[in-house]
Scaffold this motif. Structure first.
Motif, mmCIF file in Angstrom:
data_model
loop_
_atom_site.group_PDB
_atom_site.id
_atom_site.type_symbol
_atom_site.label_atom_id
_atom_site.label_comp_id
_atom_site.label_asym_id
_atom_site.label_seq_id
_atom_site.Cartn_x
_atom_site.Cartn_y
_atom_site.Cartn_z
ATOM 1 N N LEU A 198 20.941 64.834 -20.191
ATOM 2 C CA LEU A 198 20.525 64.106 -18.994
ATOM 3 C C LEU A 198 21.148 62.724 -18.960
ATOM 4 O O LEU A 198 21.603 62.260 -17.905
ATOM 5 C CB LEU A 198 18.997 63.992 -18.956
ATOM 6 C CG LEU A 198 18.422 63.115 -17.832
ATOM 7 C CD1 LEU A 198 18.795 63.671 -16.471
ATOM 8 C CD2 LEU A 198 16.897 63.000 -17.973
ATOM 9 N N TYR A 199 21.176 62.065 -20.107
ATOM 10 C CA TYR A 199 21.756 60.724 -20.169
ATOM 11 C C TYR A 199 23.228 60.735 -19.767
ATOM 12 O O TYR A 199 23.666 59.936 -18.937
ATOM 13 C CB TYR A 199 21.597 60.153 -21.574
ATOM 14 C CG TYR A 199 22.297 58.830 -21.765
ATOM 15 C CD1 TYR A 199 21.806 57.673 -21.168
ATOM 16 C CD2 TYR A 199 23.467 58.735 -22.521
ATOM 17 C CE1 TYR A 199 22.451 56.461 -21.322
ATOM 18 C CE2 TYR A 199 24.107 57.524 -22.679
ATOM 19 C CZ TYR A 199 23.601 56.392 -22.077
ATOM 20 O OH TYR A 199 24.253 55.190 -22.225
ATOM 21 N N MET A 200 23.998 61.636 -20.346
ATOM 22 C CA MET A 200 25.419 61.696 -20.029
ATOM 23 C C MET A 200 25.659 62.117 -18.578
ATOM 24 O O MET A 200 26.605 61.646 -17.937
ATOM 25 C CB MET A 200 26.123 62.640 -20.994
ATOM 26 C CG MET A 200 26.183 62.129 -22.427
ATOM 27 S SD MET A 200 27.112 60.584 -22.618
ATOM 28 C CE MET A 200 28.797 61.176 -22.325
ATOM 29 N N LYS A 201 24.818 62.983 -18.044
ATOM 30 C CA LYS A 201 24.953 63.360 -16.628
ATOM 31 C C LYS A 201 24.697 62.170 -15.724
ATOM 32 O O LYS A 201 25.432 61.931 -14.757
ATOM 33 C CB LYS A 201 23.989 64.487 -16.275
ATOM 34 C CG LYS A 201 24.104 64.933 -14.806
ATOM 35 C CD LYS A 201 23.096 66.000 -14.444
ATOM 36 C CE LYS A 201 23.343 66.496 -13.017
ATOM 37 N NZ LYS A 201 23.336 65.410 -11.995
ATOM 38 N N SER A 202 23.653 61.396 -16.038
ATOM 39 C CA SER A 202 23.339 60.247 -15.192
ATOM 40 C C SER A 202 24.448 59.209 -15.253
ATOM 41 O O SER A 202 24.805 58.602 -14.229
ATOM 42 C CB SER A 202 21.999 59.625 -15.604
ATOM 43 O OG SER A 202 22.034 59.135 -16.928
ATOM 44 N N CYS A 203 25.033 59.002 -16.434
ATOM 45 C CA CYS A 203 26.157 58.063 -16.546
ATOM 46 C C CYS A 203 27.349 58.547 -15.728
ATOM 47 O O CYS A 203 28.026 57.766 -15.043
ATOM 48 C CB CYS A 203 26.552 57.877 -18.011
ATOM 49 S SG CYS A 203 25.381 56.900 -18.989
ATOM 50 N N ALA A 204 27.620 59.855 -15.780
ATOM 51 C CA ALA A 204 28.737 60.415 -15.015
ATOM 52 C C ALA A 204 28.485 60.290 -13.517
ATOM 53 O O ALA A 204 29.398 59.977 -12.738
ATOM 54 C CB ALA A 204 28.951 61.874 -15.399
ATOM 55 N N ASP A 205 27.247 60.535 -13.095
ATOM 56 C CA ASP A 205 26.912 60.444 -11.670
ATOM 57 C C ASP A 205 27.103 59.031 -11.122
ATOM 58 O O ASP A 205 27.274 58.850 -9.910
ATOM 59 C CB ASP A 205 25.459 60.878 -11.441
ATOM 60 C CG ASP A 205 25.254 62.377 -11.619
ATOM 61 O OD1 ASP A 205 26.260 63.122 -11.651
ATOM 62 O OD2 ASP A 205 24.086 62.802 -11.745
ATOM 63 N N LEU A 206 27.068 58.046 -11.996
ATOM 64 C CA LEU A 206 27.202 56.652 -11.572
ATOM 65 C C LEU A 206 28.652 56.214 -11.386
ATOM 66 O O LEU A 206 28.910 55.084 -10.957
ATOM 67 C CB LEU A 206 26.516 55.741 -12.605
ATOM 68 C CG LEU A 206 24.982 55.812 -12.614
ATOM 69 C CD1 LEU A 206 24.419 55.255 -13.917
ATOM 70 C CD2 LEU A 206 24.412 55.054 -11.412
ATOM 71 N N VAL A 207 29.612 57.094 -11.686
ATOM 72 C CA VAL A 207 31.037 56.772 -11.560
ATOM 73 C C VAL A 207 31.547 57.158 -10.174
ATOM 74 O O VAL A 207 31.393 58.301 -9.741
ATOM 75 C CB VAL A 207 31.863 57.506 -12.635
ATOM 76 C CG1 VAL A 207 33.335 57.119 -12.528
ATOM 77 C CG2 VAL A 207 31.337 57.195 -14.025
ATOM 78 N N LYS A 208 32.169 56.215 -9.501
ATOM 79 C CA LYS A 208 32.759 56.486 -8.184
ATOM 80 C C LYS A 208 33.925 57.472 -8.308
ATOM 81 O O LYS A 208 34.571 57.535 -9.362
ATOM 82 C CB LYS A 208 33.320 55.196 -7.580
ATOM 83 C CG LYS A 208 32.312 54.195 -7.077
ATOM 84 C CD LYS A 208 33.056 53.006 -6.477
ATOM 85 C CE LYS A 208 32.110 51.947 -5.937
ATOM 86 N NZ LYS A 208 32.861 50.795 -5.371
ATOM 87 N N ALA A 264 19.507 57.981 -9.544
ATOM 88 C CA ALA A 264 18.647 58.544 -8.506
ATOM 89 C C ALA A 264 18.696 57.722 -7.220
ATOM 90 O O ALA A 264 18.430 58.247 -6.126
ATOM 91 C CB ALA A 264 17.212 58.647 -9.019
ATOM 92 N N GLU A 265 19.056 56.445 -7.354
ATOM 93 C CA GLU A 265 19.194 55.577 -6.182
ATOM 94 C C GLU A 265 20.512 55.803 -5.455
ATOM 95 O O GLU A 265 20.728 55.270 -4.362
ATOM 96 C CB GLU A 265 19.107 54.108 -6.603
ATOM 97 C CG GLU A 265 17.776 53.708 -7.224
ATOM 98 C CD GLU A 265 17.795 52.272 -7.740
ATOM 99 O OE1 GLU A 265 18.786 51.551 -7.453
ATOM 100 O OE2 GLU A 265 16.831 51.881 -8.419
ATOM 101 N N GLY A 266 21.421 56.562 -6.091
ATOM 102 C CA GLY A 266 22.720 56.823 -5.476
ATOM 103 C C GLY A 266 23.758 55.751 -5.755
ATOM 104 O O GLY A 266 24.815 55.741 -5.121
ATOM 105 N N ALA A 267 23.493 54.870 -6.704
ATOM 106 C CA ALA A 267 24.442 53.803 -7.030
ATOM 107 C C ALA A 267 25.684 54.380 -7.697
ATOM 108 O O ALA A 267 25.616 55.367 -8.433
ATOM 109 C CB ALA A 267 23.787 52.786 -7.959
ATOM 110 N N GLN A 268 26.846 53.764 -7.440
ATOM 111 C CA GLN A 268 28.095 54.164 -8.093
ATOM 112 C C GLN A 268 28.968 52.932 -8.322
ATOM 113 O O GLN A 268 28.894 51.953 -7.571
ATOM 114 C CB GLN A 268 28.855 55.200 -7.258
ATOM 115 C CG GLN A 268 28.211 56.583 -7.269
ATOM 116 C CD GLN A 268 29.128 57.644 -6.708
ATOM 117 O OE1 GLN A 268 29.765 57.461 -5.681
ATOM 118 N NE2 GLN A 268 29.192 58.787 -7.395
#
Length: 254
Positions: free
Chosen positions: A152-162, A130-134
């Protein structure tokens, strides 16, 4: 797959009972003969797989002392830092997050004693996303079977990948063999793990993991099973993904 998608959605991935379970064992993270002995034995094969893919994917020199200089790595559910510390020694800038504050406290103390600068935070993957970190690589190692709201967990992990980055998921397969070995034998007979460490019903199959990765914009580029060899008293990679396995994925560059 119906079992996976029918699980109740919650506002967080944190499972309080699981957090309490690992908090109770936190003091033993760095004891190779303690309750985390299986992870200490498992670590070399995990690190080897991570190192191999980082070197190839980012074109790094495997003979260098610190080949991952300049790369950022996030370890989700880092526990006491068993992966964070060796990856930091290899030059990476490492962030370790865990929902259990006691785990983070233990990890910080051990890193300080080891003279390593690691960014440890008591937080969740969805809060960090949610902070936009990658990051260049996101590690999700033996965690997904302990969280609530797996999608939700897997989506958040994926969102954290550059874009152009890697994501590694390691977990246990939902097979009868895994139930017999990873739960019954490991907990009740071999006493590798405290009784109740794993709930077989929360294990995910490789196809379920790969579906969750691809639906969140990642592309699977590798997979391997991991099996225990009793004569060598070590874990090795294998084509057999019936119990432990790892799946590597990448986020395509924009």
């Amino acid at each position: 797959m119906a079992q996976l998608w029918s699980r109740a959605m919650t506002a967080t991935t944190i499972n309080d009972a699981e957090i309490a379970k690992f908090t109770a064992m936190a003091e033993e993270w760095w004891d190779p003969k303690g309750k985390f002995k299986p992870l200490h034995k498992f670590n070399p094969v995990r690190l080897g797989y991570i190192r191999e893919h980082l070197l190839a994917h980012f074109g790094r020199d495997g003979t260098a002392m610190r080949p991952f200089e300049g790369l950022t790595i996030l370890d989700v559910g880092c526990g006491g830092g068993l992966l964070c510390e060796p990856l930091t020694r290899l030059g990476a800038t490492v962030t370790g997050i865990d929902a259990a504050e006691r785990n983070i406290a233990i990890a910080r103390i051990h890193a300080e004693k080891s003279g390593l600068a690691i960014d440890y935070r008591a937080t969740s993957s969805e809060a960090l996303a949610a902070e936009g970190a990658q990051y260049d690589m996101v590690l999700n190692m033996e965690v997904v079977e302990h969280v609530d709201n797996v999608p939700l967990y897997m989506k958040s992990c994926a969102d954290l990948v550059k874009p152009g980055g890697l994501a590694l998921t390691a977990t246990l397969n939902r097979t009868l063999r895994a139930r017999a070995f990873a739960v019954f034998a490991a907990e009740h007979i071999l006493r590798w793990l405290p009784v109740g460490t794993h709930d077989w019903n929360k294990f995910l199959t490789p196809d379920e993991i790969k579906t969750l990765l691809t639906r969140n914009g990642l592309r699977v580029i590798g997979e391997t099973g991991v099996v225990f060899h009793p004569l060598g008293d070590e874990w090795r990679r294998s084509r057999d993904m019936g119990i432990n396995y790892m799946v590597m994925a990448e986020r395509p560059k924009a």
